[in-house]
Scaffold this motif. Sequence first.
Motif, short mmCIF file in Angstrom:
data_model
loop_
_atom_site.label_atom_id
_atom_site.label_comp_id
_atom_site.label_asym_id
_atom_site.label_seq_id
_atom_site.Cartn_x
_atom_site.Cartn_y
_atom_site.Cartn_z
N UNK A 141 0.82 -1.21 0.00
CA UNK A 141 0.00 0.00 0.00
C UNK A 141 0.85 1.26 0.00
N UNK A 142 1.91 1.25 0.79
CA UNK A 142 2.82 2.40 0.82
C UNK A 142 3.42 2.66 -0.56
N UNK A 143 3.82 1.59 -1.24
CA UNK A 143 4.42 1.73 -2.57
C UNK A 143 3.46 2.41 -3.53
N UNK A 144 2.21 1.97 -3.53
CA UNK A 144 1.20 2.56 -4.41
C UNK A 144 1.01 4.04 -4.07
N UNK A 145 0.87 4.35 -2.79
CA UNK A 145 0.64 5.72 -2.37
C UNK A 145 1.80 6.64 -2.69
N UNK A 146 3.01 6.20 -2.42
CA UNK A 146 4.19 7.02 -2.68
C UNK A 146 4.33 7.31 -4.16
N UNK A 147 4.10 6.30 -5.00
CA UNK A 147 4.26 6.50 -6.44
C UNK A 147 3.18 7.42 -7.00
N UNK A 148 1.94 7.26 -6.56
CA UNK A 148 0.89 8.17 -7.00
C UNK A 148 1.18 9.59 -6.53
N UNK A 149 1.63 9.72 -5.28
CA UNK A 149 1.95 11.04 -4.76
C UNK A 149 3.04 11.71 -5.55
N UNK A 150 4.07 10.95 -5.90
CA UNK A 150 5.19 11.51 -6.66
C UNK A 150 4.77 11.89 -8.07
N UNK A 151 3.97 11.03 -8.71
CA UNK A 151 3.61 11.25 -10.10
C UNK A 151 2.62 12.40 -10.28
N UNK A 215 -1.45 7.17 3.49
CA UNK A 215 -0.34 7.63 4.35
C UNK A 215 0.91 7.87 3.52
N UNK A 216 1.22 6.96 2.59
CA UNK A 216 2.40 7.11 1.75
C UNK A 216 2.34 8.35 0.89
N UNK A 217 1.17 8.60 0.26
CA UNK A 217 1.02 9.78 -0.59
C UNK A 217 1.12 11.06 0.23
N UNK A 218 0.47 11.08 1.39
CA UNK A 218 0.51 12.27 2.23
C UNK A 218 1.93 12.57 2.71
N UNK A 219 2.70 11.53 3.01
CA UNK A 219 4.06 11.73 3.52
C UNK A 219 4.95 12.40 2.49
N UNK A 220 4.90 11.92 1.23
CA UNK A 220 5.79 12.51 0.22
C UNK A 220 5.31 13.89 -0.21
N UNK A 221 4.02 14.17 -0.08
CA UNK A 221 3.53 15.49 -0.42
C UNK A 221 3.95 16.52 0.63
N UNK A 222 4.01 16.10 1.88
CA UNK A 222 4.38 17.02 2.96
C UNK A 222 5.89 17.17 3.10
N UNK A 226 12.01 13.30 1.06
CA UNK A 226 12.09 11.90 1.48
C UNK A 226 11.65 10.94 0.37
N UNK A 227 11.22 11.49 -0.76
CA UNK A 227 10.64 10.65 -1.81
C UNK A 227 11.52 9.48 -2.22
N UNK A 228 12.80 9.67 -2.58
CA UNK A 228 13.62 8.50 -2.98
C UNK A 228 13.79 7.50 -1.85
N UNK A 229 13.83 7.99 -0.61
CA UNK A 229 13.94 7.09 0.54
C UNK A 229 12.64 6.29 0.72
N UNK A 230 11.51 6.96 0.52
CA UNK A 230 10.21 6.30 0.69
C UNK A 230 10.01 5.20 -0.34
#
Length: 278
Positions: A141-151, A215-222, A226-230
């Motif tokens: 779930x984190x992977x999906x959220x982080x990638x959507x947040x970044x993109x 949670x993952x998307x919100x973290x990289x947006x804020x 930390x994006x490459x680390x996430x």
Amino acid sequence: MEFAEIKEWFFGLNPIYQSLTGGLFTWGLTALGAALVFFTKTVGNKTLDAMMGFAAGVMIAASFWSLLVPSIDMAAHQGVIEWLPAVIGFLTGGLFLRICDQYLPHLHPGFPMDEAEGVKTSWRRATLLVLAITLHNIPEGLAVGVLFGAAASGVDPSGTATILGAISLAIGIGIQNFPEGTAVSMPLRREGVSVGKSFWYGQLSGIVEPISAVIGAAAVLMVQPILPYALSFAAGAMIYVVVEELIPESQVHGNTDLATLGTMVGFSVMMILDVALG
């Protein structure tokens, strides 16, 4: 509504809602796999082993193409040592799963109760099975959220994280979630648990994915740096799950060749999705 309109609508959503949609999709396929209990009481070990091997292959490919490669590219554009965030995040993700694995009570599908891991508890078998699958649904779930947040937010200066790439990751994880839902619901059904409860516990293991995606998307947006680390954190956590859990489980019944072929097919499917859509 035509496909073009749906695409335009989805691409215009806030990254948080895109991540939630992706997480709900992966959870839905977990529920679909669990729903097999409504049609049959058992699935053969060969089939389950091939399905678990397939899931392992998908996670390995996703960890590399969807997570580690963008992590390295982003680090380069941030002006830091290219491999450093990837290595730190990757090892931290594995360590995080190791700690969870050591302390959270859980039982891997196909194993007897006396082989339950984590802190000793009197919890029922069904609860422990759900927790075992939930453990590796968190990094997915984190992977999906982080990638959507970044993109979707434009915080990725390298351009390697795209919405289509995030969609392909959600599709790949969703596909491999199908056997995970089955791996929880079927053993419970064989042990005499009712159809309704077997399905409930099977789908419950995936409910954490839309939560962790948000949670993952919100973290990289804020905290954009930390994006490459996430991304690499999610990759490390998923690889830990593959090596520690999915591959051993897929071969415990002696179907090693079948499970290995399943892993290769899963890897190929995720590679095609990521390269074609990403």
